[in-house]
Design a protein around this motif. Structure first.
Motif, short mmCIF file in Angstrom:
data_model
loop_
_atom_site.label_atom_id
_atom_site.label_comp_id
_atom_site.label_asym_id
_atom_site.label_seq_id
_atom_site.Cartn_x
_atom_site.Cartn_y
_atom_site.Cartn_z
N GLU A 93 0.84 -1.20 0.00
CA GLU A 93 0.00 0.00 0.00
C GLU A 93 0.87 1.24 0.00
O GLU A 93 1.77 1.38 0.84
N LYS A 102 -5.96 5.94 4.56
CA LYS A 102 -5.44 4.57 4.59
C LYS A 102 -6.48 3.64 5.23
O LYS A 102 -6.76 2.55 4.72
N THR A 121 2.37 -1.93 4.41
CA THR A 121 2.21 -0.49 4.16
C THR A 121 3.56 0.19 4.06
O THR A 121 4.47 -0.11 4.84
N SER A 123 3.98 3.19 4.73
CA SER A 123 3.85 4.38 5.57
C SER A 123 5.18 4.84 6.19
O SER A 123 5.89 4.06 6.81
#
Ligand SMILES: NC(=O)c1ccc[n+]([C@@H]2O[C@H](COP(=O)([O-])OP(=O)(O)OC[C@H]3O[C@@H](n4cnc5c(N)ncnc54)[C@H](O)[C@@H]3O)[C@@H](O)[C@H]2O)c1
Length: 327
Positions: A93, A102, A121, A123
């Motif tokens: 992601e 998200k 992720t 992130s």
């Protein structure tokens, strides 16, 4: 790397969600490794962005041994989130760093995601426990944070917690390493993981030095890239300072410089990115950029990174060869 990667960790199909700066780079690397890669982005021009990105990085990926010259990437751009994730063994992601976006994406994805898929992720700084709130079954999501650009910078920071299923971290580690990455695993949750905290600490002081007029922004950047930054490409700070202590190693270094560091740490700046500070940074940077545009700077960065990566790879093969017993 193989043309169609049959891998022990069972990741033959990957989905990349969000095809911006990080997603395009991940997608190219995963496709180079022989995986089928689905790409989903909410913007309509994602297909052309992916094609252009692949064309621009393919020579570099070949140069670094991360793609076969004959590789025809199996990149499938789709406008259906369901199609992108339905067959994926691993979902990377890469949508913008906004927690609510998200969580909303995860809620739309969960229904269509294979029960044994890994959801990773990219992130930069959110805590895994906050991101798990978007899942009714939070056992598949982990942090897999790259450094920009992911197709070149080897580091991936991994973090799983007590809610994560036992197979996820080892499979994710094997997957990223099969794509040529170097992984580290965090042992506890912390905001911004490890590398971004280190970067934030250095950048904070660099901003303070510019804001206080200690040196020009260009000289401050040079102080990093021509000095400690060059060393940091080959060894981390502790191992380097171990050498700084002579035969006595890190202990001797600490004993010699303990008071100095305490003094320096007390003196470090704590600037804020106010509008005035941002203006000062941007105007200082103009001098350093000296007319080069974004594409030119990106090419220059990537060419230099490739040169360093190749040199390090060749040096490490030579060291390994010299350790082989002579017949
Ligand atoms: N930029 C960096 O240096 C960097 C480095 C490491 C990690 N990251 C992380 O990677 C992630 C992506 O960052 P980026 O810099 O690539 O952002 P970006 O803005 O360049 O790209 C994000 C992409 O996601 C798409 N998008 C937005 N909402 C979406 C949705 N709901 N579904 C599908 N696509 C959607 C956008 O159209 C865009 O193409 C962030 O979490 C960021 O923290 C960024």
């Amino acid at each position: 790397m193989s043309e169609r990667n049959e891998c022990a960790e069972g990741v033959a199909t990957v989905a990349v969600i969000g095809a911006g700066l990080i997603g395009c780079s991940w997608a190219a690397l995963f496709a180079a490794s022989g995986r089928t890669v689905y790409v989903y982005d909410s913007r309509p021009d994602a297909g052309s962005a992916i094609d252009a990105f692949w064309a621009s990085v393919k020579p570099t990926l070949i140069d670094l041994g991360l793609a076969n010259p004959e590789t025809r990437p199996d990149l499938r751009v789709t406008d259906s989130l369901k199609e992108a994730v339905a067959t994926a063994n691993l979902i990377q992601e890469c949508i913008p760093e906004r927690l609510e976006a998200k969580l909303q994406l995860y809620r739309s994805m969960e229904l269509h995601t294979k029960r044994d898929a890994i959801v990773a992720t990219s992130s930069s700084g959110f805590k895994l426990s906050d991101l798990q709130a978007g899942w009714s079954a939070p056992d598949r999501i982990i942090i897999a944070h790259p450094f920009n650009p992911p197709h070149l910078i080897p580091l991936v920071e991994l973090y799983a917690n007590e809610q994560t299923a036992k197979d996820v971290l080892p499979r994710a580690t094997a997957f990223y390493e099969s794509c040529g990455k170097v992984t580290i695993t965090l042992e506890r949750e912390v905001l911004a993981h490890v590398a971004n905290r280190l970067q934030a600490a250095l950048w904070r002081e660099a901003i303070w030095l510019v804001a206080e007029g200690v040196a020009s922004l260009k000289d401050i950047d040079t102080a990093v890239s021509a000095g400690p930054g060059l060393r940091w490409a080959v060894m981390g700070p502790h191992l380097l300072l171990n050498l700084g202590g002579g035969e006595g190693g890190l202990r001797a270094y600490c004993e010699q410089f303990r008071d100095s560091y305490h003094h320096w740490w007390d003196d470090l700046g704590t600037p804020k990115l106010t509008d005035a500070t941002i203006d000062k940074l941007v105007s200082g940077l103009r001098d350093e950029i000296n007319g080069r545009d974004y594409a030119e700077l990106r090419r220059e960065r990537d060419a230099k990174l490739v040169a360093v990566l190749r040199a390090l790879k060749s040096q490490s093969s030579q060291s390994k060869a010299s350790l082989q017993p002579q017949s």
